[in-house]
Design a protein around this motif. Structure first.
Motif, PDB file in Angstrom:
ATOM      1  N   GLU A 193      -2.735   5.676   5.929  1.00  0.00           N
ATOM      2  CA  GLU A 193      -3.061   4.250   5.712  1.00  0.00           C
ATOM      3  C   GLU A 193      -2.533   3.790   4.401  1.00  0.00           C
ATOM      4  O   GLU A 193      -2.558   2.641   3.960  1.00  0.00           O
ATOM      5  N   ILE A 194      -2.363   4.825   3.486  1.00  0.00           N
ATOM      6  CA  ILE A 194      -1.660   4.726   2.283  1.00  0.00           C
ATOM      7  C   ILE A 194      -0.353   5.515   2.442  1.00  0.00           C
ATOM      8  O   ILE A 194      -0.264   6.637   2.570  1.00  0.00           O
ATOM      9  N   ARG A 225       0.777  -1.248  -0.196  1.00  0.00           N
ATOM     10  CA  ARG A 225       0.030   0.017  -0.062  1.00  0.00           C
ATOM     11  C   ARG A 225       0.830   1.358  -0.095  1.00  0.00           C
ATOM     12  O   ARG A 225       0.614   2.222   0.965  1.00  0.00           O
ATOM     13  N   THR A 226       1.891   1.219  -0.860  1.00  0.00           N
ATOM     14  CA  THR A 226       2.729   2.440  -1.036  1.00  0.00           C
ATOM     15  C   THR A 226       2.922   2.785  -2.320  1.00  0.00           C
ATOM     16  O   THR A 226       2.618   2.268  -3.378  1.00  0.00           O
ATOM     17  N   SER A 244       2.212   3.785  -9.141  1.00  0.00           N
ATOM     18  CA  SER A 244       1.491   2.580  -8.334  1.00  0.00           C
ATOM     19  C   SER A 244       1.792   1.316  -9.037  1.00  0.00           C
ATOM     20  O   SER A 244       2.118   1.325 -10.105  1.00  0.00           O
ATOM     21  N   TRP A 271      -7.750   0.832  -4.173  1.00  0.00           N
ATOM     22  CA  TRP A 271      -7.487   0.716  -2.824  1.00  0.00           C
ATOM     23  C   TRP A 271      -8.605   1.845  -2.266  1.00  0.00           C
ATOM     24  O   TRP A 271      -8.777   1.434  -0.963  1.00  0.00           O
ATOM     25  N   THR A 272      -9.206   2.716  -2.767  1.00  0.00           N
ATOM     26  CA  THR A 272     -10.180   3.494  -1.998  1.00  0.00           C
ATOM     27  C   THR A 272     -11.408   3.530  -3.208  1.00  0.00           C
ATOM     28  O   THR A 272     -10.905   3.851  -4.514  1.00  0.00           O
ATOM     29  N   ALA A 300      -9.358   8.708  -0.878  1.00  0.00           N
ATOM     30  CA  ALA A 300      -8.154   8.565  -0.857  1.00  0.00           C
ATOM     31  C   ALA A 300      -7.328   9.539  -0.264  1.00  0.00           C
ATOM     32  O   ALA A 300      -6.298   9.238   0.446  1.00  0.00           O
ATOM     33  N   ALA A 357      -4.507   5.893  -5.980  1.00  0.00           N
ATOM     34  CA  ALA A 357      -5.127   4.902  -5.104  1.00  0.00           C
ATOM     35  C   ALA A 357      -6.503   4.667  -5.685  1.00  0.00           C
ATOM     36  O   ALA A 357      -6.656   3.606  -5.369  1.00  0.00           O
ATOM     37  N   ILE A 399      -4.351   8.768   2.678  1.00  0.00           N
ATOM     38  CA  ILE A 399      -3.118   9.507   2.709  1.00  0.00           C
ATOM     39  C   ILE A 399      -2.792  10.214   3.888  1.00  0.00           C
ATOM     40  O   ILE A 399      -1.685  10.053   4.392  1.00  0.00           O
TER      41      ILE A 399
END
Length: 404
Positions: free
Chosen positions: A92-93, A46-47, A112, A77-78, A84, A72, A88
């Motif tokens: 969480e990201i 998640r980076t 990403s 991811w969101t 998102a 994201a 961030i």
């Protein structure tokens, strides 16, 4: 054993720099493939990867925050841009420097795992394999840092139809140094101006198989900077060949994140030295000025660390006319004074490569970097272009910390 004298120490450092420069001169960056980023590197969980040195856990400036949020959403991811942003801000990201993961990103772009990357490796075997996303061209590209939902749509197109078309035409490796050399001879500087480099790459791809999609052909025809991302990767690949030469002060990384600018040296290639970034001086859209611009951002400074871009602006009449008035010194003087080695791939002129921090400190000349300037609020995208002059203090600090 007798201690080293100042004279013998200087000779030792000069030899170390020569070894590092020779490694750069021996490198030969080749574009070999186009693959998903998650398949190219060991991706941190998640980076997202950003330009320049670490942000240190701070919330990024608005353009990088916007790009990260779009990335994201693109990754799933969101569900939304706002969600998102919240993720961030709550860490969480996560965000990490692209150059620490063998990648480079332009301006406020964020890489990403699901994006495609161009894989550039050193045919000589010493430099690192470096990765860079495909350029988003002149559309709503992620590098612009804008808060526009069309960025995600464009990401899907770039990493869908465009990537499929480009990837299918990447057969034999493309010699990027040869492309850059030919482009310089035709008036590019390989950073601020990459029109000829783009044309040569597109011609190479079309020779493998003609483009049968008018949308993709139009995109390439209207994206004069398409070559830049690959050349950024090539520049970092060549510089990385000099890494871990004990005692060398050759710059192997250079970039900025909108807050701080940084360099890393061959002697200690994992260690960043940073300074507060300033906004480039240059030309801005009507009604705007440097006060509206984000401080320096992007990994494209690796092109200047190599020795092209603003450091060889004297090779490009178009760039001289556009930005020459903002240079801290004549580009030919910077090239001759701060750089150290001729590369055999560059046959059409006397361009030198390899930025030497010792020469920067001794000469008191500021290395120059040509950069686009983004709206600091992340709403208008690119609002101008100019020259960022790397401060002497940055190089003074690096040399003092490593060698005194």
């Amino acid at each position: 054993m007798a201690p080293l004298t100042s004279l013998s120490l200087a000779a030792s450092y000069a030899e170390a720099d020569r070894v590092a420069l020779d490694a750069i001169a021996a490198s030969r960056p080749m574009l070999r493939a186009l693959v998903r980023a998650r398949d190219a590197i060991q991706w941190p969980d998640r980076t997202l990867l950003h330009a320049g040195p670490p942000l240190g856990g701070d919330v990024p400036p608005a353009p990088i925050l916007h790009s990260a949020a779009h990335a994201a959403v693109y990754e799933g991811w969101t569900p939304t841009f706002d969600a998102a942003i919240d993720a961030i801000r709550a860490h969480e990201i996560l965000l990490a420097p692209a150059q620490e993961h063998n990648c480079v990103v332009p301006l406020a772009a964020v890489l990403s795992p699901g994006q495609y990357v161009q894989v550039v490796s050193d045919a000589a075997g010493r430099g690192r394999t470096i990765h860079a996303a495909l350029s988003g061209g002149s559309g709503p590209a992620i590098r612009l840092g804008i808060d526009n939902p069309r960025v995600v749509t464009h990401l899907h197109w770039v990493n869908g139809p465009l990537a499929e078309t480009i990837g299918a035409r990447l057969g034999a490796p493309i010699d990027l140094a040869a492309i850059a050399d030919a482009a310089l001879a035709l008036g590019d500087d390989c950073h601020g101006r990459t029109i000829e480099g783009t044309r040569l790459v597109v011609e190479h791809l079309a020779a493998q198989c003609a483009f049968d999609d008018d949308t993709i052909q139009r995109f390439l025809d209207t994206s004069p900077g398409f070559f830049l991302n690959a050349w950024m990767a090539a520049s970092r690949c060549m510089l990385s060949a000099a890494e871990n030469v004990n005692g060398s002060a050759i710059v192997t990384s250079m970039g900025a994140n909108g807050r701080r600018a940084g360099i890393r040296l061959a002697h200690a290639p994992a260690r960043w030295f940073t300074i507060a970034a300033s906004t480039p001086v240059g030309r801005f859209d009507s009604g705007l000025s440097a006060a509206d611009g984000l401080p320096a951002v992007g990994d494209s400074a690796v092109v200047e660390a190599l020795g092209l871009g603003a450091m060889c602006m004297h090779r490009s009449d178009a760039q001289q006319q556009s930005l020459g008035a903002f240079m801290p010194a004549p580009p030919a003087l910077l090239n001759d004074t701060l750089l150290g080695v001729a590369h055999p791939a560059f046959t059409h002129g006397t361009t030198l490569l390899g930025l030497n921090a010792r020469r920067v400190v001794a000469s008191r000349l500021q290395p120059a970097v040509a950069l686009g300037v983004l709206d600091s609020n992340g709403r208008r995208g690119r609002i101008g272009g100019g020259i960022w002059s790397a401060p002497q203090d940055l190089f003074d600090e690096a040399l003092t910390a490593l060698f005194n």
